[in-house]
Write a protein that holds these residues in place. Structure first.
Motif, PDB file in Angstrom:
ATOM      1  N   ASN A 227       3.610  -5.555  -3.190  1.00  0.00           N
ATOM      2  CA  ASN A 227       3.660  -6.795  -3.951  1.00  0.00           C
ATOM      3  C   ASN A 227       4.074  -6.463  -5.389  1.00  0.00           C
ATOM      4  O   ASN A 227       3.372  -5.743  -6.094  1.00  0.00           O
ATOM      5  N   GLU A 228       5.221  -6.989  -5.815  1.00  0.00           N
ATOM      6  CA  GLU A 228       5.730  -6.671  -7.153  1.00  0.00           C
ATOM      7  C   GLU A 228       4.788  -7.152  -8.247  1.00  0.00           C
ATOM      8  O   GLU A 228       4.684  -6.525  -9.303  1.00  0.00           O
ATOM      9  N   THR A 229       4.102  -8.267  -8.000  1.00  0.00           N
ATOM     10  CA  THR A 229       3.140  -8.773  -8.991  1.00  0.00           C
ATOM     11  C   THR A 229       1.996  -7.786  -9.174  1.00  0.00           C
ATOM     12  O   THR A 229       1.547  -7.526 -10.295  1.00  0.00           O
ATOM     13  N   VAL A 230       1.541  -7.206  -8.078  1.00  0.00           N
ATOM     14  CA  VAL A 230       0.459  -6.224  -8.141  1.00  0.00           C
ATOM     15  C   VAL A 230       0.935  -4.954  -8.842  1.00  0.00           C
ATOM     16  O   VAL A 230       0.212  -4.368  -9.659  1.00  0.00           O
ATOM     17  N   LYS A 231       2.151  -4.527  -8.552  1.00  0.00           N
ATOM     18  CA  LYS A 231       2.699  -3.349  -9.221  1.00  0.00           C
ATOM     19  C   LYS A 231       2.806  -3.584 -10.719  1.00  0.00           C
ATOM     20  O   LYS A 231       2.541  -2.678 -11.519  1.00  0.00           O
ATOM     21  N   ALA A 232       3.185  -4.811 -11.113  1.00  0.00           N
ATOM     22  CA  ALA A 232       3.317  -5.134 -12.534  1.00  0.00           C
ATOM     23  C   ALA A 232       1.966  -5.096 -13.252  1.00  0.00           C
ATOM     24  O   ALA A 232       1.915  -4.917 -14.480  1.00  0.00           O
ATOM     25  N   MET A 233       0.875  -5.253 -12.503  1.00  0.00           N
ATOM     26  CA  MET A 233      -0.463  -5.150 -13.104  1.00  0.00           C
ATOM     27  C   MET A 233      -0.814  -3.704 -13.460  1.00  0.00           C
ATOM     28  O   MET A 233      -1.778  -3.457 -14.173  1.00  0.00           O
ATOM     29  N   GLY A 234      -0.068  -2.765 -12.895  1.00  0.00           N
ATOM     30  CA  GLY A 234      -0.378  -1.359 -13.105  1.00  0.00           C
ATOM     31  C   GLY A 234      -1.142  -0.733 -11.955  1.00  0.00           C
ATOM     32  O   GLY A 234      -1.575   0.418 -12.050  1.00  0.00           O
ATOM     33  N   VAL A 235      -1.292  -1.487 -10.866  1.00  0.00           N
ATOM     34  CA  VAL A 235      -1.967  -0.959  -9.681  1.00  0.00           C
ATOM     35  C   VAL A 235      -1.044   0.044  -8.992  1.00  0.00           C
ATOM     36  O   VAL A 235       0.164  -0.190  -8.863  1.00  0.00           O
ATOM     37  N   LYS A 236      -1.599   1.137  -8.551  1.00  0.00           N
ATOM     38  CA  LYS A 236      -0.809   2.217  -7.951  1.00  0.00           C
ATOM     39  C   LYS A 236      -0.835   2.126  -6.426  1.00  0.00           C
ATOM     40  O   LYS A 236      -1.901   2.156  -5.815  1.00  0.00           O
ATOM     41  N   TYR A 237       0.343   2.007  -5.813  1.00  0.00           N
ATOM     42  CA  TYR A 237       0.440   2.026  -4.353  1.00  0.00           C
ATOM     43  C   TYR A 237       0.439   3.471  -3.858  1.00  0.00           C
ATOM     44  O   TYR A 237       1.128   4.330  -4.409  1.00  0.00           O
ATOM     45  N   VAL A 238      -0.352   3.709  -2.824  1.00  0.00           N
ATOM     46  CA  VAL A 238      -0.464   5.047  -2.237  1.00  0.00           C
ATOM     47  C   VAL A 238      -0.479   4.898  -0.720  1.00  0.00           C
ATOM     48  O   VAL A 238      -0.567   3.790  -0.186  1.00  0.00           O
ATOM     49  N   ASP A 239      -0.430   6.006  -0.002  1.00  0.00           N
ATOM     50  CA  ASP A 239      -0.540   5.914   1.451  1.00  0.00           C
ATOM     51  C   ASP A 239      -2.007   5.720   1.830  1.00  0.00           C
ATOM     52  O   ASP A 239      -2.924   5.928   1.021  1.00  0.00           O
ATOM     53  N   LEU A 240      -2.249   5.292   3.060  1.00  0.00           N
ATOM     54  CA  LEU A 240      -3.596   4.924   3.493  1.00  0.00           C
ATOM     55  C   LEU A 240      -4.554   6.108   3.425  1.00  0.00           C
ATOM     56  O   LEU A 240      -5.701   5.969   2.979  1.00  0.00           O
ATOM     57  N   GLU A 241      -4.107   7.268   3.841  1.00  0.00           N
ATOM     58  CA  GLU A 241      -4.981   8.440   3.848  1.00  0.00           C
ATOM     59  C   GLU A 241      -5.460   8.780   2.446  1.00  0.00           C
ATOM     60  O   GLU A 241      -6.640   9.079   2.228  1.00  0.00           O
TER      61      GLU A 241
END
Length: 331
Positions: free
Chosen positions: A178-192
């Motif tokens: 979600n680009e909105t979430v990325k813009a908040m500064g939240v870091k996407y990672v893999d599930l593990e």
């Protein structure tokens, strides 16, 4: 247009009757849930209005079609309880309420976290009994803890925004970022990575064949010791038996659930004078570090107003032959 309204509660009637006089739509309210055993109640109606624990499997849909039902309107966002492919074959249209109040569910997830952590439910009961001791009420600061969010749609995004008021360390996992979430500064990672590094994990994803038992024995063993797990989405995201074992071992430190995979036999009814036949829910209730609420995450005034409003609009759109994003179609 005549609609048979299943799984009716007092709050449903309160908010739906506010809109009913404004449209040529007539509801008949049934307290029974919709299943193969109650299809006959829908005879003579153009559509059915259903909730999360109504079961619209292929045979039920066939019998609904046989009594003249052409429309299914869900009072919820999830639609895993409806066989969409079977409905399409029967020329029945299905509509949902995709975003009645993301904030309501996200805020309830936070309520579970704070209650489990600071044990306010236990303190409340103690004080009512005249016990003002602070023994065994110790919690922890949320500041600087790592929050893992699985599923970053509207509810997950709202939860991320709320949790930024507590910590600057939020990890997210979703098949679709979600680009909105990325813009908040939240870091996407893999599930593990998320499982191994989160102090608190909150589930905000739909129930699909891919996500069923997303949290099982294997994923639970990957958790950081003492991790808190929160589920306000769908019960079958968690394998209950495996979660019980992880609680017994101490691997899972806290569990807060507003949903349960066998909830249709329990939730939304008063069973206080009954013997609960579900051994797994009874075992969960026995743990001091488990908190269960009965699918009330959606239950705010604002959410109920939006559910009624959008459901009426879905019915009007069906009558007008209008295609909308609220219509559910098979992939």
């Amino acid at each position: 247009m005549k609609i048979a309204f299943f799984s009716t509660k007092s709050y449903d009637k309160e908010f739906f009757e506010t809109y009913q006089d404004q449209q040529e739509i007539h509801f008949k309210y049934f307290s029974a849930s919709l299943s193969i055993d109650t299809v006959a109640l829908a005879r003579g109606y153009d559509g059915v209005c259903v909730f999360v624990n109504d079961k619209l499997e292929e045979e039920t849909l066939q019998q609904l079609a046989a009594v003249g039902v052409k429309l299914i309107v869900l009072r919820c966002a999830g639609f895993n309880n409806v066989n969409i492919e079977a409905a399409e074959k029967l020329n029945m249209k299905v509509y949902r309420v995709p975003a009645y109040s993301p904030q309501a569910v996200a805020e309830h997830a936070l309520a579970l976290i704070l209650t489990l952590n600071r044990k306010t439910h236990k303190a409340y009961n103690r004080v009512r009994d005249g016990n003002f001791s602070l023994e065994r009420l110790q919690g922890f600061n949320l500041q600087h803890k790592t929050i893992g969010v699985i599923g970053t749609g509207k509810i997950g995004a709202s939860f991320c925004k709320i949790m930024q008021g507590f910590t600057d360390s939020i990890l997210a996992y979703d098949k679709y970022e979600n680009e909105t979430v990325k813009a908040m500064g939240v870091k996407y990672v893999d599930l593990e990575y998320l499982l191994e590094n989160s102090d608190i994990i909150s589930l905000h994803c739909p129930l699909t064949p891919e996500t069923k038992y997303l949290i099982d024995a294997t994923s639970l063993q990957n958790l950081k010791n003492g991790c808190m797990l929160i589920n306000t989405s769908r019960g079958a995201l968690i394998h209950t038996g495996d979660a019980i074992e992880a609680l017994k071992e101490g691997k899972l430190g806290y569990l807060g659930i507003d949903v349960y995979e066998q909830e249709e036999h329990l939730f939304f009814r008063d069973l206080s004078e009954n013997i609960i036949q579900d051994d797994q829910i009874a075992r969960l209730i026995s743990f001091p570090n488990v908190l269960i609420t009965s699918h009330q995450g959606f239950l705010t005034k604002e959410a109920l107003q939006e559910i009624a409003k959008v459901t009426f609009q879905n019915i009007l759109d069906f009558q007008a032959g209008k295609e909308t994003e609220n219509r559910v179609v098979s992939n």
